[in-house]
Design a protein around this motif. Structure first.
Motif, PDB file in Angstrom:
ATOM      1  N   THR A   1      17.988  29.660  37.649  1.00 34.65           N
ATOM      2  CA  THR A   1      18.683  30.878  38.087  1.00 34.65           C
ATOM      3  C   THR A   1      19.473  31.525  36.949  1.00 34.65           C
ATOM      4  N   PHE A   2      20.236  30.738  36.184  1.00 40.61           N
ATOM      5  CA  PHE A   2      21.131  31.279  35.160  1.00 40.61           C
ATOM      6  C   PHE A   2      20.757  30.768  33.772  1.00 40.61           C
ATOM      7  N   GLY A   3      20.627  31.669  32.813  1.00 44.72           N
ATOM      8  CA  GLY A   3      20.379  31.251  31.434  1.00 44.72           C
ATOM      9  C   GLY A   3      19.324  32.124  30.771  1.00 44.72           C
ATOM     10  N   GLN A   4      18.907  31.686  29.595  1.00 44.27           N
ATOM     11  CA  GLN A   4      17.967  32.456  28.773  1.00 44.27           C
ATOM     12  C   GLN A   4      16.537  31.987  29.004  1.00 44.27           C
ATOM     13  N   ARG A   5      15.618  32.950  28.986  1.00 45.69           N
ATOM     14  CA  ARG A   5      14.200  32.594  28.981  1.00 45.69           C
ATOM     15  C   ARG A   5      13.649  32.884  27.584  1.00 45.69           C
ATOM     16  N   ASP A   6      13.304  31.853  26.856  1.00 43.08           N
ATOM     17  CA  ASP A   6      12.778  32.032  25.499  1.00 43.08           C
ATOM     18  C   ASP A   6      11.253  32.000  25.479  1.00 43.08           C
TER      19      ASP A   6
ATOM     20  N   ILE B   1       8.667  34.516  23.974  1.00 41.27           N
ATOM     21  CA  ILE B   1       8.806  35.908  24.391  1.00 41.27           C
ATOM     22  C   ILE B   1       9.154  36.712  23.141  1.00 41.27           C
ATOM     23  N   PRO B   2       8.381  37.787  22.816  1.00 45.39           N
ATOM     24  CA  PRO B   2       8.536  38.460  21.524  1.00 45.39           C
ATOM     25  C   PRO B   2       9.984  38.812  21.157  1.00 45.39           C
TER      26      PRO B   2
ATOM     27  N   ILE C   1      14.759  33.310  17.260  1.00 47.81           N
ATOM     28  CA  ILE C   1      15.223  31.911  17.313  1.00 47.81           C
ATOM     29  C   ILE C   1      14.260  30.990  16.581  1.00 47.81           C
ATOM     30  N   MET C   2      13.022  31.499  16.288  1.00 49.23           N
ATOM     31  CA  MET C   2      12.076  30.709  15.507  1.00 49.23           C
ATOM     32  C   MET C   2      12.242  30.986  14.017  1.00 49.23           C
TER      33      MET C   2
END
Ligand SMILES: [Zn+2]
Ligand SMILES: [Zn+2]
Length: 194
Positions: free
Chosen positions: A106-111, A185-186, A191-192
């Motif tokens: 539910t909460f947070g980042q989708r990388d 996710i572009p 982060i890479m």
């Protein structure tokens, strides 16, 4: 065996109607409510677990481990030990574990692109010894590590690395950088290091 079977079902049906604990049915359901509606699913998702005699034994005698976990703090500090080192510890660790199912969907980042709503959550990552990097885990369930970047604190991952370095375990599965890049996710590519 039942917990593992449920987790396999969760991966097979993440956030669809056969997910045993999706927040699509409400945050409370994903956190704790699902336990009261849960049906034994070992026959469908855990048949291979029945072939491992150690797993079968631990699954059958789980109450011994739970009991020892209450007995030891009681022997050390009496009723206060039972309360703080036994009951409260179990209460907190359960809620932290369940937070992976509720908060981290539910909460947070989708990388990474995944078919579900899994997210990376820093606080759960810290409290659940790395498991809060849950979007990473759904993107790469075979990865031995939940934390995939150096700043993603992952205590379980550090223990696995230490065990590998001392030769206790081997063949530790790592996701190749190239495979991580394919799923990222572009907008999150920085982060890479791109
Ligand atoms: Zn999940
Ligand atoms: Zn998993």
């Amino acid at each position: 065996m039942e917990w593992a079977s449920t987790h396999i079902q969760h991966h097979a049906h993440s956030d669809d109607e056969d997910d045993p604990h999706s927040p699509m049915e409400g945050l409370w359901h994903a956190h704790t409510g699902w336990l009261f509606a849960h049906k034994n699913n070992i026959a469908v998702y855990g048949t291979w677990l029945k072939k491992d005699p150690v797993v079968v034994w631990v699954s059958r005698y789980w109450f011994l481990f739970a009991g020892i976990g209450l007995l030891i703090p009681t022997l050390i500090a009496g009723w206060q030990g039972l309360l703080w080192g036994g009951l409260l510890r179990i209460f907190l660790t359960h809620h932290i574990t369940w937070s992976v199912n509720s908060i981290c969907h539910t909460f947070g980042q989708r990388d990474y692109n995944t078919r579900d709503a899994s997210r990376n959550n820093f606080i759960v990552g810290l409290l659940a010894f790395g498991e809060g990097w849950h979007n990473n885990h759904h993107a790469f369930p075979r990865s031995a590590f939940h934390g995939l970047r150096w700043w993603q604190i992952d205590l379980s991952g550090y223990i696995i690395r230490a065990m590998e370095a001392t030769g206790v375990i081997w063949n530790v599965y790592r996701v190749k950088e190239a495979d991580q890049r394919k799923r990222i996710i572009p907008a999150k590519a920085e982060i890479m290091g791109d």
